[in-house]
Enzyme design. Structure first.
Site, short mmCIF file in Angstrom:
data_model
loop_
_atom_site.label_atom_id
_atom_site.label_comp_id
_atom_site.label_asym_id
_atom_site.label_seq_id
_atom_site.Cartn_x
_atom_site.Cartn_y
_atom_site.Cartn_z
N ASP A 117 -3.43 -3.24 -4.25
CA ASP A 117 -3.86 -2.65 -2.99
C ASP A 117 -3.84 -1.13 -3.20
O ASP A 117 -2.98 -0.61 -3.92
CB ASP A 117 -2.89 -3.05 -1.88
CG ASP A 117 -3.30 -2.45 -0.55
OD1 ASP A 117 -4.49 -2.48 -0.22
OD2 ASP A 117 -2.41 -1.94 0.16
N ASP B 210 2.11 -3.08 -0.80
CA ASP B 210 3.26 -2.36 -0.25
C ASP B 210 4.19 -3.27 0.54
O ASP B 210 5.22 -2.83 1.03
CB ASP B 210 2.81 -1.17 0.61
CG ASP B 210 1.92 -1.60 1.78
OD1 ASP B 210 1.88 -2.80 2.08
OD2 ASP B 210 1.27 -0.72 2.37
N ASP C 27 0.51 -7.06 3.58
CA ASP C 27 -0.14 -7.82 2.51
C ASP C 27 0.50 -9.19 2.28
O ASP C 27 0.30 -9.79 1.23
CB ASP C 27 -0.08 -7.02 1.19
CG ASP C 27 -0.89 -5.74 1.27
OD1 ASP C 27 -2.00 -5.79 1.79
OD2 ASP C 27 -0.39 -4.70 0.82
#
Length: 643
Positions: free
Chosen positions: A340, A530, A534
């Site tokens: 990400d 993080d 997610d």
């Protein structure tokens, strides 16, 4: 070393010394110890001396074997040791009583002596590896000082409710997650992150449980109950890590379950069939006993789990929490890393990266700060922060929706915004093509310059992408940003590929595509995020890795590996630990099997005595254990980052 380990070491040392005295005397005297007494019952002297040593060193093995038999767990290593050594004693008694050369007393004692040495090495190695993980258990808070009705009451952390105020004195562990309401201090977060530098906190800062207050008294408002706190989730992760077994461990467990009864049956056949054919029972029984000694699977049963335990312990010392040996084993195969962007490859905060023209930097930032100083927008805050000085007061601010701000003071007008604002006011401006958000600044109808604001890339991101590529891994970046910004970040970081303009559900779809392409291959797909938003994609990937796990509930719950430091360099470091662990596991498996099979064949052929069988069992186990302990050594971070 614990008191129990010290006492056991003393027992082994005393028994080894006594054994050497008896053995040397027995081998150097003319006729041995039996000859010193002479006569038909001379064998009783070596029998008595060796028996004392045998019982002193092996009473616990005999007890465990008897207890396991009573519980229906007969075919284990204790049983094999007892059958082999008691059989050797019986054989020696038979040969002594029948007037033959006595053979078996010394070897029976030697088997148990060296077996206990191997057990000691196992306990020591396991204890050493466990220290890395047990250090995490020290973060468990014992109590909390809660302020109620003007008094400070010490209670169990589980009794404190959200919203209550707790006091944390210097030297105490922070018992619950919360926000500092009074005071400032330094916190030691080493047990959580592995970071040696203390973290400074003041009023308004968030504090996670498990850290240690170092310098000053602080008061905190509790934000989470104990069972939802960071320390509670980490402890649960660590305590349950041993339950997640790797394929190698499960194989060894099943292997030992079938292997032991097979070799016992083979030993019985080796003694009975040739003995009945040749009539030389003592020789074939001796071969069968040697066969039993070397067949003990302790080298595999001990060293393989110990290798994984040492690997998980080494990682935890560096702030890398791995939820089980199955994830460590799978991580070794990882060859696709999907990142990400925001908060993972970048810092997740906006900062001024360019001011054009640079010669007018101070003036441009001063005008922009004067216009933006009262705005709460992240872009505005980053501009004010970049200016650093006190913004000029007295401007009348007009917000032009979707375009920017017009600030007027004493007939002077400052425009600060995007292309729409410049076009709407007829300003002839110089376009900025850099990746990020552009703020154009004009004064009294004249273009002054532009400010480029972008999410800061983490300084280690490029180094880590290069290290993973050097390991043969493909790197992919996923982001919701537009194509231009994504391409700029991807190029600067050096990832293999990127996907832009993605919604949260699109990230799951992209990981699904990567998984689909790997289904027929041996690799694994890792997603690195993080840990805040997610969770779905972390759980869907082969291995979910959460960055900056401290304070992030989703990280600890959804991820398979948590990097407690917000530092990407933990990825190649963890990869190196996983690779080293699996190399040691396979080395131990093949070394143990090859040596044991060779000595088993020699024992069956009568070419190996029980001393060589002892090496095939205990010697191989000790070598495998020492090899497993290599995993626990702290890897050199520089080497790890570039491996």
């Amino acid at each position: 070393m614990s008191r129990k380990e010290k006492n056991n070491l003393i027992r082994i040392a005393v028994c080894v010394a006594a054994f050497l005295v008896v053995l040397i005397t027995d081998k150097t005297l003319d006729g041995g110890l039996a000859g010193a007494v002479g006569g038909r019952y001379g064998w009783l002297l070596p029998f008595a001396l060796y028996l004392v040593i045998y019982l002193a060193i092996g009473y616990d093995v005999l007890w465990r074997a008897a207890r396991n038999i009573l519980h229906g767990q007969m075919l284990d290593e204790n049983f094999l040791m007892c059958i082999a050594t008691l059989g050797a004693f019986a054989l020696a008694i038979y040969t002594g009583a029948s007037g033959q050369d006595i053979e078996g007393f010394d070897e029976a004692c030697a088997v148990l002596l060296f077996y206990q040495v191997g057990e000691f090495f196992q306990e020591y190695a396991t204890g050493k590896s466990r220290k890395s993980i047990s250090a995490l258990m020290d973060i468990r808070p014992d109590s909390a000082n809660v302020l109620r009705d003007g008094k400070t009451i010490t209670v169990d952390p589980s009794e404190v409710q959200v919203g209550e105020i707790i006091a944390v004195n210097p030297g105490e562990k922070v018992p619950l997650d919360g926000t500092v309401t009074k005071g400032a201090s330094s916190l030691d977060t080493r047990a959580l992150t592995g970071e040696s530098l203390p973290r400074e906190v003041a009023e308004g800062d968030c504090v996670v449980s498990g850290s240690v207050n170092v310098t000053s008294h602080i008061e905190m408002r509790v934000d989470k109950v104990f069972y939802d706190s960071t320390v509670s989730k980490i402890l649960d992760l660590v305590e349950n890590a041993a339950e997640q077994k790797s394929k190698a461990e499960n194989f060894i467990t099943k292997f030992a379950r079938w292997y032991t009864p097979i070799v016992v049956a083979a030993a019985v056949l080796l003694a009975v069939v040739p003995g009945a054919v040749t009539g030389d029972w003592s020789d074939w029984i001796y071969r069968a006993l040697s066969f039993l000694v070397v067949s003990c699977p302790c080298a595999l049963v001990i060293s393989v789990p110990l290798s994984f335990f040492a690997g998980i312990g080494a990682a935890s010392r560096l702030g890398i929490l791995i939820k089980g040996s199955n994830y460590l084993e799978k991580f070794n195969k990882a060859d696709v890393f999907v990142f990400d962007k925001t908060g993972t490859l970048t810092k997740g905060n906006f900062a001024v990266t360019k001011v054009s023209p640079e010669s007018q930097r101070e003036r441009i930032l001063a005008l922009a700060a004067a216009a933006e100083k009262d705005s709460s927008h992240p872009i505005a805050r980053s501009v004010v922060a970049a200016y650093g000085g006190k913004a000029e007061e007295g401007y009348v601010i007009t917000d032009e929706a979707g375009a920017g701000i017009a600030a007027v003071k004493d007939g002077s007008e400052v425009l600060c915004g995007n292309e729409k604002l410049m076009t709407a006011h007829g300003i002839d401006f110089v376009r900025e093509d850099g990746a990020g958000t552009v703020v154009y600044v004009a004064e009294n109808g004249k273009f002054i310059g532009s400010i480029l604001v972008a999410d800061e890339i983490k300084p280690e991101a490029k180094e880590v992408a290069g290290a993973l590529s050097a390991m043969g891994c493909r790197t992919v970046m996923l982001t919701g940003d537009n194509e231009r910004i994504a391409a700029s970040v991807a190029e600067e970081v050096g990832v293999t590929d990127f996907k832009a303009s993605l919604l949260p559900q699109n990230k799951v779809e992209e990981v699904e595509k990567e998984l689909s392409s790997k289904r027929k291959k041996s690799g694994a797909v890792c997603f690195v995020g993080d840990g805040i938003n997610d969770a779905p994609v972390l759980m869907r990937s082969d291995i979910g890795i959460a960055m900056g796990g401290v304070g992030s509930d989703a990280a600890i719950e959804a991820a398979d590996i948590v990097l407690m430091k917000d530092d990407l360099r933990g990825l190649p470091l963890a990869k190196r630990i996983a690779r080293k662990t699996m190399n040691v596991v396979y080395e131990n498996i093949w070394f143990s099997i090859i040596v044991k099979v060779a000595i088993l064949a020699l024992s069956a052929a009568g070419l190996a005595n029980m001393w060589l069988a002892v090496f095939g069992d205990v010697g191989v186990a000790v070598i495998a254990i020492l090899n497993a302990m290599r995993v626990g050594r702290k890897p050199r971070e520089k080497a790890a980052a570039t491996a």
